[in-house]
Design an enzyme around this catalytic site. Structure first.
Site, short mmCIF file in Angstrom:
data_model
loop_
_atom_site.label_atom_id
_atom_site.label_comp_id
_atom_site.label_asym_id
_atom_site.label_seq_id
_atom_site.Cartn_x
_atom_site.Cartn_y
_atom_site.Cartn_z
N ALA A 120 0.86 -1.18 0.00
CA ALA A 120 0.00 0.00 0.00
C ALA A 120 0.90 1.24 0.00
O ALA A 120 2.04 1.18 0.43
CB ALA A 120 -0.89 -0.01 1.23
N GLU A 180 -0.20 -9.23 -1.31
CA GLU A 180 -1.64 -9.56 -1.29
C GLU A 180 -2.21 -9.51 -2.71
O GLU A 180 -3.03 -10.35 -3.08
CB GLU A 180 -2.37 -8.59 -0.35
CG GLU A 180 -1.97 -8.82 1.11
CD GLU A 180 -2.60 -7.83 2.06
OE1 GLU A 180 -2.33 -6.62 1.90
OE2 GLU A 180 -3.34 -8.25 2.95
N GLU A 184 4.05 -5.33 7.21
CA GLU A 184 3.16 -4.32 7.81
C GLU A 184 3.43 -4.13 9.29
O GLU A 184 3.25 -3.04 9.83
CB GLU A 184 1.69 -4.71 7.61
CG GLU A 184 1.17 -4.57 6.19
CD GLU A 184 1.35 -5.81 5.33
OE1 GLU A 184 2.17 -6.69 5.69
OE2 GLU A 184 0.66 -5.90 4.30
C1 HXC Z 1 4.96 4.75 -0.50
C2 HXC Z 1 7.06 3.99 -1.03
C3 HXC Z 1 6.73 2.69 -0.63
C4 HXC Z 1 5.40 2.46 -0.16
C5 HXC Z 1 8.77 2.67 -1.29
N1 HXC Z 1 8.32 3.94 -1.43
N2 HXC Z 1 7.81 1.89 -0.81
N3 HXC Z 1 6.19 5.02 -0.96
N4 HXC Z 1 4.56 3.53 -0.11
N5 HXC Z 1 4.96 1.27 0.21
C6 HXC Z 1 9.06 5.11 -1.90
C7 HXC Z 1 10.11 5.55 -0.90
O1 HXC Z 1 9.55 6.36 0.10
C8 HXC Z 1 11.05 6.29 -1.80
O2 HXC Z 1 10.53 7.57 -2.07
C9 HXC Z 1 11.01 5.49 -3.12
O3 HXC Z 1 9.78 4.75 -3.08
C10 HXC Z 1 12.15 4.51 -3.20
O4 HXC Z 1 12.16 3.71 -2.03
P1 HXC Z 1 13.50 3.12 -1.42
O5 HXC Z 1 13.16 2.54 -0.10
O6 HXC Z 1 14.58 4.15 -1.48
O7 HXC Z 1 13.83 1.97 -2.50
P2 HXC Z 1 14.68 0.64 -2.33
O8 HXC Z 1 15.93 0.90 -1.54
O9 HXC Z 1 14.80 0.11 -3.71
O10 HXC Z 1 13.78 -0.36 -1.44
C11 HXC Z 1 12.61 -0.88 -1.99
C12 HXC Z 1 11.72 -1.45 -0.85
C13 HXC Z 1 11.48 -0.38 0.23
C14 HXC Z 1 12.42 -2.67 -0.20
C15 HXC Z 1 10.45 -1.93 -1.52
O11 HXC Z 1 11.06 0.81 -0.43
C16 HXC Z 1 10.44 -0.72 1.25
O12 HXC Z 1 10.73 -1.48 2.19
N6 HXC Z 1 9.24 -0.16 1.10
C17 HXC Z 1 8.17 -0.32 2.09
C18 HXC Z 1 7.62 -1.72 2.07
C19 HXC Z 1 6.48 -1.88 3.06
O13 HXC Z 1 6.61 -1.59 4.25
N7 HXC Z 1 5.35 -2.30 2.57
C20 HXC Z 1 4.12 -2.51 3.37
C21 HXC Z 1 3.25 -1.29 3.19
S1 HXC Z 1 1.80 -1.41 4.19
P3 HXC Z 1 11.47 8.87 -2.22
O14 HXC Z 1 10.50 9.98 -2.38
O15 HXC Z 1 12.31 8.93 -0.98
O16 HXC Z 1 12.28 8.58 -3.46
C22 HXC Z 1 0.76 -2.36 3.31
C23 HXC Z 1 -0.61 -2.57 3.96
C24 HXC Z 1 -1.47 -3.34 3.02
O17 HXC Z 1 1.05 -2.79 2.26
C25 HXC Z 1 -2.91 -3.09 3.34
C26 HXC Z 1 -3.78 -3.44 2.16
C27 HXC Z 1 -5.17 -2.95 2.35
#
Ligand code: HXC
Length: 267
Positions: A75, A121, A141
Site C-alpha cells: 500500500a 496480497e 506491515e
Molecule cells: C509509498 C514507497 C513505498 C510504499 C517505497 N516507497 N515503498 N512510498 N509507499 N509502500 C518510496 C520511498 O519512500 C522512496 O521515495 C522510493 O519509493 C524509493 O524507495 P527506497 O526505499 O529508497 O527503494 P529501495 O531501496 O529500492 O527499497 C525498496 C523497498 C522499500 C524494499 C520496496 O522501499 C520498502 O521497504 N518499502 C516499504 C515496504 C512496506 O513496508 N510495505 C508494506 C506497506 S503497508 P522517495 O520519495 O524517498 O524517493 C501495506 C498494507 C497493506 O502494504 C494493506 C492493504 C489494504
C-alpha cells in the site's frame, strides 16, 4: 490478435495495459519511482480495467506483472499517514480489492523483485504465480504498527501454512522465491528475464481453453479455500482499521517517511 482501437489506454496513470494478444491482456504496474506502491489511483485503474476485461470477449486470461526490481512495495504508505479507522472503513479501496478478487477470468502473475505487503496480497489474488529467482515475498506491515489488510493473513496462511505465515507476518521477514515455490506460494521459479515469457506462455495456453470452463474451474478451485475465508477477511479488516487508532501506527508510518528507525510503545 490485434485490434484497431485501443480502449484500454485512455486516462491510465499508474498501470500500463496492452491490447489483447491471443486472448491475453497484459497489465503492468507502473509507478517505478514509488516502487509500484498501490495508491488508491492504481487500485482504481486496476479495478476499472478488470471490469472492462470482464466484458471483453477478446480477453480470456490476464497477465499481471510489475517492474524488474519491484513487483509492488505494498500500500502507499504516504496515503496512510492521516487515516483514521473510520477513513479506512469508508475507503473506496475495499471496493477495488473486491473487484480484483471477484474477477472471474484467470489471472497469471509474473513477479520480479520485491513483492511486499499489499503487493504480496495483490500477487496472491493471481491464480497462478511465476517468479524470478531474485524475487522476495513479504508482509512487513508489522514494522508500521499494522497488519495485512487485503486478505494477507488468510490467503498466506492457506498457501504456505501457519508457521511460515506467522513468521512472515509477525517478524516481517521476507521469503525467497525458492522457498516460496517449495511452500506453494508460487507455481514456478525461473531466471528473472524469463518470468514474463513463462507466464505469458501459460496464459496463452489457458486462453485457448474453453472460456466458460476456465471461469468455472477458477471459481471451483477458489471455493475449496473459501469456506471460512470471508469471515476471516472481515475480521482482519476490522483489526486493520482498529490499528489506525494506535500511536504505534503513526510512529511506524512517520518513521518510514522520515527515514529513521521507529520507536514503538505498544499503544
Ligand atoms: C509509498 C514507497 C513505498 C510504499 C517505497 N516507497 N515503498 N512510498 N509507499 N509502500 C518510496 C520511498 O519512500 C522512496 O521515495 C522510493 O519509493 C524509493 O524507495 P527506497 O526505499 O529508497 O527503494 P529501495 O531501496 O529500492 O527499497 C525498496 C523497498 C522499500 C524494499 C520496496 O522501499 C520498502 O521497504 N518499502 C516499504 C515496504 C512496506 O513496508 N510495505 C508494506 C506497506 S503497508 P522517495 O520519495 O524517498 O524517493 C501495506 C498494507 C497493506 O502494504 C494493506 C492493504 C489494504
Amino acid at each position: 490478435m490485434t485490434r484497431e482501437s485501443p480502449p484500454y489506454l485512455a486516462g491510465l496513470e499508474d498501470i500500463l495495459v496492452g491490447q489483447p494478444e491471443d486472448f491475453v491482456l497484459t497489465i503492468r504496474l507502473n509507478r517505478p519511482k514509488a516502487r509500484n506502491a498501490l495508491r488508491t489511483q492504481l487500485l482504481k485503474e486496476l479495478a476499472d480495467v478488470l471490469a472492462q476485461a470482464s466484458n471483453d470477449d477478446d480477453v480470456r486470461c490476464v497477465l499481471l506483472t510489475g517492474g524488474e526490481k519491484v513487483f509492488a512495495a505494498g500500500a502507499d504508505i504516504t496515503e496512510m499517514k492521516d487515516k483514521s479507522p473510520v477513513d479506512v472503513i469508508n475507503d473506496p479501496r475495499g471496493h477495488y480489492w473486491a473487484a480484483i478478487r471477484d474477477f472471474a477470468k484467470p489471472i497469471v502473475g509474473a513477479v520480479n523483485g520485491f513483492c511486499l505487503g499489499g503487493g504480496n496480497e495483490l500477487a496472491m489474488h493471481c491464480d497462478i504465480l511465476f517468479a524470478g529467482n531474485t524475487a522476495q515475498f513479504g508482509q512487513p506491515e508489522i514494522n508500521l504498527g499494522i497488519i495485512p489488510g487485503a486478505g494477507g493473513t488468510q490467503r498466506l496462511t492457506q498457501m504456505v501454512g501457519k508457521s511460515k505465515a506467522m513468521r512472515m507476518v509477525l517478524s516481517g521477514e521476507f521469503m525467497s522465491a525458492t522457498e516460496a515455490e517449495k511452500a506453494g506460494l508460487i507455481a514456478e521459479v525461473c531466471e528473472p528475464e524469463l518470468t514474463i515469457d513463462k507466464a505469458l506462455t501459460l496464459a496463452k495456453k489457458i486462453a485457448k481453453k474453453p472460456p466458460l470452463a476456465a471461469r468455472l474451474a477458477k471459481e471451483s478451485v477458489l471455493n475449496a479455500a473459501d469456506t471460512l475465508l470471508s469471515d476471516g477477511i472481515k475480521a482482519e479488516r476490522k483489526s486493520f482499521a482498529t490499528l489506525f487508532a494506535s500511536s504505534d501506527k503513526q510512529e511506524g508510518v512517520s518513521a518510514f517517511m522520515e527515514k529513521r528507525k521507529p520507536t514503538f510503545k505498544g499503544h
